[in-house]
Motif scaffolding. Sequence first.
Motif, PDB file in Angstrom:
ATOM      1  N   GLU A  31       1.131   7.833  -3.981  1.00 45.70           N
ATOM      2  CA  GLU A  31       0.502   8.354  -5.244  1.00 45.70           C
ATOM      3  C   GLU A  31      -0.736   9.270  -5.271  1.00 45.70           C
ATOM      4  O   GLU A  31      -0.823  10.188  -5.815  1.00 45.70           O
ATOM      5  N   GLU A  32      -1.367   8.792  -4.219  1.00 48.53           N
ATOM      6  CA  GLU A  32      -2.551   9.473  -3.574  1.00 48.53           C
ATOM      7  C   GLU A  32      -2.207  11.179  -3.225  1.00 48.53           C
ATOM      8  O   GLU A  32      -2.878  12.084  -3.419  1.00 48.53           O
ATOM      9  N   ASP A  91       3.520   9.885   4.118  1.00 50.26           N
ATOM     10  CA  ASP A  91       2.995   9.231   2.770  1.00 50.26           C
ATOM     11  C   ASP A  91       3.553  10.343   1.623  1.00 50.26           C
ATOM     12  O   ASP A  91       3.371  10.187   0.424  1.00 50.26           O
ATOM     13  N   LYS A 139       3.101   2.344  -2.111  1.00 50.41           N
ATOM     14  CA  LYS A 139       3.163   3.176  -3.339  1.00 50.41           C
ATOM     15  C   LYS A 139       1.767   4.010  -3.682  1.00 50.41           C
ATOM     16  O   LYS A 139       1.789   4.919  -4.185  1.00 50.41           O
ATOM     17  N   GLU A 140       0.743   3.171  -3.243  1.00 52.26           N
ATOM     18  CA  GLU A 140      -0.426   3.810  -3.753  1.00 52.26           C
ATOM     19  C   GLU A 140      -0.990   5.070  -2.736  1.00 52.26           C
ATOM     20  O   GLU A 140      -1.214   6.137  -3.237  1.00 52.26           O
ATOM     21  N   ARG A 141      -0.423   4.993  -1.509  1.00 50.50           N
ATOM     22  CA  ARG A 141      -0.537   6.008  -0.475  1.00 50.50           C
ATOM     23  C   ARG A 141       0.387   7.193  -0.954  1.00 50.50           C
ATOM     24  O   ARG A 141      -0.057   8.496  -0.957  1.00 50.50           O
ATOM     25  N   GLY A 185       0.758  -1.142  -0.134  1.00 49.44           N
ATOM     26  CA  GLY A 185      -0.059   0.136  -0.228  1.00 49.44           C
ATOM     27  C   GLY A 185       0.793   1.288   0.034  1.00 49.44           C
ATOM     28  O   GLY A 185       0.428   2.310   0.023  1.00 49.44           O
TER      29      GLY A 185
END
Length: 292
Positions: free
Chosen positions: A56-57, A192, A52-54, A50
């Motif tokens: 990118e958000e 993040d 990378k996703e956090r 998670g």
Amino acid sequence: MTELIELDPSSHKYQTLESHFTNAYRIDPSTTDKVPGVHRIFQINQIQSGLKERYEEYLSCTGNEELLFHGTARNCKVGDPGADAKLCNNCPLCYIMHGGYKLQFAKREGLLGKGLYSARNSSKSVAYSNNVNGAEHSSYKAVMMNFVSLGRILETDRHFKYLQEAPSGYDSVHGVCNTQFGSDELVVYDEDALRPAVLIICDNVEVSTFPDNEDPALLSFSQFIDDPDTSIVDYIGDAISNPHAAELEVIRVGAHVEMAVDTMGESYDEVEEFYDEVKDALQELKGWLDWL
């Protein structure tokens, strides 16, 4: 789970990263230091974490991405020539590659407070890449490169060791090279806002860092106790060279006041009066800041 994917030295990506590492290595001309050779480069691939996703958000909201260097302690020989690329469970380097950066481990009083630090100069990060315990005899060092979402950057030429978050209106702070900072330092205060992306294995070399200049105390407390005619408001006002740094000055003055009260204790009858005077000055500064 995190895996390290080794890049082919003949690939464009490898050569671009190697060139960036070499060109960003800053050497003091008065020394005999040399740019360390690069031996291996890995892409850090976080799988199902998670992280990378956090990132990118966060990036989608904040923007202004840079690829910056970071150095930390290594207890293993991950990535060394002749060693495997399996992460251990017992060193800061592998911990960061596994799960990202954690503010709980950030130093409380770095030059720009309790944040997550990166550098534009690879030499700065090589200096912080220490081999300890199981890696202390390694002939190599490991340096990470982070994707960092800097957002709106506040540039400063002064140390602000008491920051706990980015000043309002900003997402990061940049300590500008050749001021009180020997090298550029870029700090974010949100986990993040960055993620480890690349691991570079280079020669283990001695690094003569560019020293950070001493940060003179903003307040000379004895000055105000011994000379009641001195205006603390004027003194603080003179210290502000950039209107946008006003909030930083307010934070730092407040921290110095607390330190002064703790240090002086009951040895000065004037402490309470002095403390009230500084609080009034801070309120005046905060009003000025709101006006800006």
